[in-house]
Enzyme design. Sequence first.
Site, PDB file in Angstrom:
ATOM      1  N   ASN A  82       0.867  -1.174   0.000  1.00 24.35           N
ATOM      2  CA  ASN A  82       0.000   0.000   0.000  1.00 24.35           C
ATOM      3  C   ASN A  82       0.912   1.235   0.000  1.00 24.35           C
ATOM      4  OD1 ASN A  82      -1.749   2.088   0.551  1.00 24.35           O
ATOM      5  ND2 ASN A  82      -2.344   1.354   2.591  1.00 24.35           N
ATOM      6  N   TRP A  83       0.949   1.889  -1.143  1.00 22.17           N
ATOM      7  CA  TRP A  83       1.879   3.027  -1.279  1.00 22.17           C
ATOM      8  C   TRP A  83       1.335   4.303  -0.629  1.00 22.17           C
ATOM      9  CZ3 TRP A  83       3.310   2.169  -7.198  1.00 22.17           C
ATOM     10  CH2 TRP A  83       4.075   0.997  -7.289  1.00 22.17           C
ATOM     11  N   HIS A 137      -9.268   0.939   5.694  1.00 25.81           N
ATOM     12  CA  HIS A 137      -7.924   1.107   6.259  1.00 25.81           C
ATOM     13  C   HIS A 137      -7.998   2.076   7.442  1.00 25.81           C
ATOM     14  CE1 HIS A 137      -3.733   2.230   6.717  1.00 25.81           C
ATOM     15  NE2 HIS A 137      -3.441   1.112   6.084  1.00 25.81           N
ATOM     16  N   GLU A 151      -4.786  -5.160  10.944  1.00 24.53           N
ATOM     17  CA  GLU A 151      -3.750  -4.138  11.068  1.00 24.53           C
ATOM     18  C   GLU A 151      -3.925  -3.371  12.378  1.00 24.53           C
ATOM     19  OE1 GLU A 151      -2.006  -3.046   7.075  1.00 24.53           O
ATOM     20  OE2 GLU A 151      -3.754  -1.789   7.305  1.00 24.53           O
ATOM     21  N   GLY A 187       3.060  -1.224   4.232  1.00 25.00           N
ATOM     22  CA  GLY A 187       3.066   0.204   3.934  1.00 25.00           C
ATOM     23  C   GLY A 187       4.462   0.664   3.569  1.00 25.00           C
TER      24      GLY A 187
HETATM   25  P1  PGA Z   1       3.346   0.136   7.616  1.00 21.91           P
HETATM   26  O1  PGA Z   1       1.822   0.359   7.154  1.00 21.91           O
HETATM   27  O2  PGA Z   1       3.815  -1.151   6.972  1.00 21.91           O
HETATM   28  O3  PGA Z   1       4.072   1.346   7.112  1.00 21.91           O
HETATM   29  O4  PGA Z   1       3.336   0.026   9.101  1.00 21.91           O
HETATM   30  C1  PGA Z   1       0.942  -0.706   7.050  1.00 21.91           C
HETATM   31  C2  PGA Z   1      -0.388  -0.222   6.553  1.00 21.91           C
HETATM   32  O5  PGA Z   1      -0.847   0.856   6.960  1.00 21.91           O
HETATM   33  O6  PGA Z   1      -1.024  -0.902   5.715  1.00 21.91           O
END
Ligand code: PGA
Length: 370
Positions: free
Chosen positions: A41-42, A137, A276, A344
């Site tokens: 997820n960019w 999200h 998450e 992320g």
């Molecule tokens: P992160 O984000 O890997 O930068 O902790 C994960 C996400 O929000 O999907």
Amino acid sequence: MNTTPLAVSRNYFRHRAANQWHKTPAEPGEPGAIRPFLAGNWKMNLVPRSGVALAARIFDICKGVKDVDIGLAPPYTGLSALADYIKPDFLRSEYDLGRNVFLMAQDTFFESKGAYTGEISPEMLAAIGVDRVIIGHSDRRANLGKFFGFSSSVARRLTPDFLTHELDALRKREGVDPQVFAAIEFMAAEQNHEILAGLAKFLEEDLKERAGESDAVTQRKVHASLAQGLQVILCCGENREARALHETFKLLDRQIRIGLEGVSPKTVNEMIIAYEPVWAIGSGAKAAGVEQISEVHDFIRNLVMDLYGEETASVIRILYGGNVNPENIADIMSIAGVDGALVGGASLKAHDFAQIIRFGCLIRDRHSDL
Ligand code: PGA
């Protein structure tokens, strides 16, 4: 990089015992074996051209990786350029990748068209070749709430000092509604300070979350997306406060139950759940521990079983997200209930994300060594 992936057996059939889920043997790529899904997820990063360049670097390091699904979620503006780039024929000839690369959107709206300035519908996403969409999200559920919500600014006014000051100002004014005056006076009275503090806390913490995307909105987005044939990655996760109050499972139960409400047993197969924990996301945070992830993934799978039966629960993919990186991916993927990761920060670095994707290859290599 940690070498533990070699100790991970890649088998994704499950059976249920004592409310825990275990993997049962299946060879990599065997029909029916659940495919790991590694999705990047960019977020709000990269102009279209940079997104394509990043994808090219990732694919280059992942040449020939066929046993895992790869997902890329650029911002809306990057979707078309990436859709043009990741045509299956091109990926096959250039990178020896199959149809295992999926274009994902980070969000969508629930109406198909109309006066919704700034929104993008599932129809529009499907029309440009988007395969999957992330819904719910935590950035949308909670983090963005603090920009759009009014609750924090109201909460800050709910102090005895502020209210007393307001009362002084009101006293000097003509025509103030006596009921308004009485209400403020009541709230500012010393014996009600605790009520006031409680109300301020409620506005500050609870409503801040609700100022973001609600479970009900998430549910509408799920339905609208599925109706367009988009696969949905439904995100859930508790914030730090809920964990501290031992309300993790209660919150997840609510988010998932409402998110899945009305989704038929047939269509639920088009869904992926991503756990998450909000406290584990982003720079400065630390990934959740193996025990924590394992416990929650079992909880989610049991909830899916209650809602849809054991067969669905044994095949639905549940991803983990929150500071996944090349160092911890092997440990995370070795947890019985984890079928992939939503990544992320690390997905913005070609080498790191490729390492995360290639965790599956390391496992395959191990099998071919046996
Ligand atoms: P992160 O984000 O890997 O930068 O902790 C994960 C996400 O929000 O999907």
